[in-house]
Design a protein around this motif. Structure first.
Motif, PDB file in Angstrom:
ATOM      1  N   ALA B  94       9.955 -18.842 -24.008  1.00 40.50           N
ATOM      2  CA  ALA B  94      10.382 -17.476 -23.700  1.00 40.50           C
ATOM      3  C   ALA B  94      11.833 -17.439 -23.251  1.00 40.50           C
ATOM      4  O   ALA B  94      12.338 -16.396 -22.859  1.00 40.50           O
ATOM      5  CB  ALA B  94       9.477 -16.885 -22.613  1.00 40.50           C
ATOM      6  N   GLY B  95      12.501 -18.593 -23.298  1.00 44.46           N
ATOM      7  CA  GLY B  95      13.910 -18.626 -22.942  1.00 44.46           C
ATOM      8  C   GLY B  95      14.185 -18.811 -21.466  1.00 44.46           C
ATOM      9  O   GLY B  95      15.272 -18.502 -20.986  1.00 44.46           O
ATOM     10  N   TYR B  96      13.218 -19.328 -20.759  1.00 43.81           N
ATOM     11  CA  TYR B  96      13.407 -19.517 -19.326  1.00 43.81           C
ATOM     12  C   TYR B  96      13.320 -20.994 -18.945  1.00 43.81           C
ATOM     13  O   TYR B  96      12.639 -21.778 -19.595  1.00 43.81           O
ATOM     14  CB  TYR B  96      12.338 -18.745 -18.542  1.00 43.81           C
ATOM     15  CG  TYR B  96      12.563 -17.263 -18.523  1.00 43.81           C
ATOM     16  CD1 TYR B  96      13.194 -16.656 -17.447  1.00 43.81           C
ATOM     17  CD2 TYR B  96      12.155 -16.474 -19.592  1.00 43.81           C
ATOM     18  CE1 TYR B  96      13.407 -15.287 -17.432  1.00 43.81           C
ATOM     19  CE2 TYR B  96      12.367 -15.102 -19.587  1.00 43.81           C
ATOM     20  CZ  TYR B  96      12.994 -14.517 -18.506  1.00 43.81           C
ATOM     21  OH  TYR B  96      13.212 -13.171 -18.493  1.00 43.81           O
ATOM     22  N   GLY B  97      14.013 -21.348 -17.900  1.00 45.83           N
ATOM     23  CA  GLY B  97      13.890 -22.661 -17.305  1.00 45.83           C
ATOM     24  C   GLY B  97      12.911 -22.605 -16.146  1.00 45.83           C
ATOM     25  O   GLY B  97      12.577 -21.527 -15.676  1.00 45.83           O
ATOM     26  N   VAL B  98      12.476 -23.762 -15.709  1.00 48.90           N
ATOM     27  CA  VAL B  98      11.488 -23.807 -14.629  1.00 48.90           C
ATOM     28  C   VAL B  98      11.996 -24.667 -13.480  1.00 48.90           C
ATOM     29  O   VAL B  98      12.280 -25.853 -13.648  1.00 48.90           O
ATOM     30  CB  VAL B  98      10.147 -24.375 -15.118  1.00 48.90           C
ATOM     31  CG1 VAL B  98       9.181 -24.509 -13.944  1.00 48.90           C
ATOM     32  CG2 VAL B  98       9.550 -23.502 -16.195  1.00 48.90           C
ATOM     33  N   LEU B  99      12.085 -24.033 -12.346  1.00 46.21           N
ATOM     34  CA  LEU B  99      12.507 -24.702 -11.121  1.00 46.21           C
ATOM     35  C   LEU B  99      11.245 -24.986 -10.314  1.00 46.21           C
ATOM     36  O   LEU B  99      10.454 -24.086 -10.072  1.00 46.21           O
ATOM     37  CB  LEU B  99      13.422 -23.754 -10.356  1.00 46.21           C
ATOM     38  CG  LEU B  99      14.608 -24.235  -9.539  1.00 46.21           C
ATOM     39  CD1 LEU B  99      15.359 -25.329 -10.244  1.00 46.21           C
ATOM     40  CD2 LEU B  99      15.522 -23.062  -9.256  1.00 46.21           C
ATOM     41  N   ILE B 100      11.052 -26.226  -9.913  1.00 46.30           N
ATOM     42  CA  ILE B 100       9.802 -26.513  -9.216  1.00 46.30           C
ATOM     43  C   ILE B 100       9.982 -26.522  -7.704  1.00 46.30           C
ATOM     44  O   ILE B 100      11.064 -26.784  -7.187  1.00 46.30           O
ATOM     45  CB  ILE B 100       9.185 -27.859  -9.638  1.00 46.30           C
ATOM     46  CG1 ILE B 100      10.151 -29.013  -9.400  1.00 46.30           C
ATOM     47  CG2 ILE B 100       8.756 -27.806 -11.075  1.00 46.30           C
ATOM     48  CD1 ILE B 100       9.526 -30.370  -9.622  1.00 46.30           C
TER      49      ILE B 100
END
Lengths: 371, 371
Positions: B94-100
């Motif tokens: 979806a064009g997003y990055g993921v910050l954990i």
DNA sequence: GAACACTGATTAAACGATTAATCACGTCAT
DNA sequence: ATGACGTGATTAATCGTTTAATCAGTGTTC
């Protein structure tokens, strides 16, 4: 559909207090020259308004996002939770966020994942490479976590020495016939572990190694490892390169009616979450992920905050002497700049025990086979 | 120590092609009015120079970072790899990055973790809450992944129905005396699973539940669950709420010399990585994490890209009708806006089998006890 | 008493992308 | 021919923070 910022910005605080926005910036960062009273007043107003600095604005101006990328070979790896947790914690302590990227075991995907992270503006990368993959030149500092024997490695557990520890433990218990269980010949980590184990064995010790992955490919995923044969031929210690495989070994033996550790000792690596809860609990070798993460992150932040701004532009000195005064906060230990290894810790549990004498073994075997 | 940007920016491309930077922006984004030839020329020049858009600049201007935060209750949870992988993949599509962010099992830490993510400017949050914790109001859209019975839940597996499936499977095999093994009474997920299992049982079926966590607290981490007693008293099916506990059960039984599944069937939940590789392979219930992640991310992106800009400012309509034409890319399935559950899939493997008749059981027991 | 240093604040210019507003120019209908 | 319109481009403002440069005072010193 403009910017949907919620909170106030520096200008609003400045207006509220009656100063310029530069003063607000200086007051909050403690950098410029601002009178103590004013600092206090600005702090208070900022807190009152619930001010949250805009990371975008800051990133744009400073050129740093304070975000690191964590590139994982295969998230489904059961060791991953430990890695991610340790990295997130270490990064967070150093003021960085962690953006994850999964390479799904594929080298191409890994390259794409790295590219995506770079586009997102990460300041550095922690890469846990897929099977010793070399990372092509990227435009930001990279810390590789693999094995000491991998070129380009930054920090890793000392798998070799961990293997040696484990082997010595089994030798002390009287074992003289070993079976090593690996998964994949191409893995640097696994080769180090097995190499370390072998290095500790004397001349009077026999050993053999089997690799799971090729067996599965030929015979299907539920293939038996044929451990019974090895046990019958006298193997008393089976050392797998990972707890996951040790578990496979353990349950296969138990189903076959072989007693662990009375007849055969079984050991693993990594101290995965299930290692202490199975019966018998699994003797394994623990990695100090917290420390590994701290070193990796420290190496990265040092390079990020240090002088060498971009890639390889400047040819001269590589030394970076005068920057250790400012990070007296998080990681106290000295960090070897080049490549460092962290020793592993042997966890002796219930699955390893004294080697059965050949007599005992024969007797027990008879008991089980001949009913 | 200014911005250490490496590559070129729009202005440089603009200069190289001989147009204004606005035109470059329009050409690359395809938004404004630019002649096709010029678009091509700009595209080519951008590729030639290795242009990478600055996410900071874009974020500052648009007010969106294209990054989501993933808040996990406890990274060491063995289910986490699946979650993280699925979320990363869906977000990436979806064009997003993921910050954990890891909340280390603690509610306070969870709050801090969320605050840190907000400060980093995430556009939305996926929260997998610790034991049904309620999330205080935050300034961005949140998707909760827990259980359908948790208020505020966005999407989750249908643990109840999964439990029912599993129980029906065991009933079909003839089992009439069940032992449920839970870890923690406070867990919504575990209660749903056990509740679902119970709901499928008839009046002729007896069942009992034991909880591991209190036992461990009283008797230490290596406590035996005392399963032998239950088996002797006629239990033929032991269903744990997680594969991790099922593994504990399985190995404890095997060590005690009880045959699985001949004497007792053992089942788990989650289809963890080791479930298929132990002997006997573990019958369990699989969660479709990919789908759960897609729904969670879709719900989030819809709200982010949709009209409701900030928190709860507008009181009126909650409907968001006219925005489904633009996301025809990734997730095709309809996404229920409110709360949706994803059905689980029963994985029948070797650890569950026909219930031993009381006779058979007594005989086998004699065989093993009286040697 | 004038040059000087120091303090505490301000001004203004970036950083890089987006976008509403505007403009030049050719086409077409009236 | 003139106004209306459409097209393809430009101008300039804006997002929020940081920071070098500057400035107005206040002491200090010879």
């Amino acid at each position: 559909m403009a910017a949907s910022r919620t909170g106030p910005n520096m200008t609003q605080i400045a207006k509220a207090v009656g100063v310029s926005s530069a003063t607000v910036s200086n007051a909050l960062s403690g950098k410029g020259r601002v009178s103590p009273e004013l600092v206090e007043k600005i702090r208070a107003k900022a807190a009152e308004l619930g001010y949250v600095p805009s990371s975008a604005g800051r990133a744009l101006r400073t050129g740093r996002s304070n975000v690191l990328g964590l590139v994982l070979p295969d998230i489904s790896n059961p060791l991953f939770p430990q890695i991610a947790q340790a990295m997130e914690s270490a990064a967070s302590d150093a003021g960085y966020g962690v953006l994850i990227a999964d390479s799904r075991g594929d080298v191409t995907t890994q390259t794409q994942a790295i590219a995506r992270l770079i586009e997102r503006g990460v300041d550095g990368l922690v890469v846990i490479p897929r099977r010793g993959t070399r990372i092509g030149s990227v435009s930001c500092p990279v810390a590789m976590v693999d094995t000491p024997s991998t070129p380009g490695n930054t920090v890793s557990a000392d798998h070799w020495e961990g293997g040696a520890q484990l082997a010595r433990h089994l030798l002390d218990l009287g074992h003289r016939k070993f079976l090593f269980v690996g998964h994949d010949r191409a893995s640097n980590v696994q080769n180090d572990r097995i190499g370390g184990m072998k290095s500790a064995l004397g001349n009077d010790v026999s050993h053999e190694t089997i690799w799971i992955e090729p067996m599965l490919r030929r015979q299907g995923d539920d293939a038996s490892l044929g451990l019974l044969g090895h046990v019958t031929s006298g193997v008393t210690a089976i050392a797998a390169v990972s707890d996951l495989h040790a578990l496979r070994v353990l349950t296969e033996l138990q189903t076959a009616g072989i007693k662990v550790p009375e007849q055969v000792s079984v050991t693993g690596f990594d101290d995965l979450v299930f290692a202490p809860v199975v019966t018998p609990s699994l003797t394994t070798v623990h990695m100090d992920m917290t420390r590994i993460a701290q070193i990796a992150i420290a190496a990265l932040t040092k390079e990020i905050e240090g002088p060498r701004t971009t890639t390889v532009t400047n040819t001269g000195e590589i030394d970076t002497p005068e920057i250790d005064h400012k990070n007296g906060a998080t990681v106290q230990q000295t960090v070897k700049a080049d490549t460092s290894k962290v020793s592993m810790k042997l966890m002796v549990r219930a699955s390893s025990g004294p080697a059965a004498s050949p007599d005992t073994q024969a007797r027990m075997e008879k008991l089980y086979n001949g009913d």
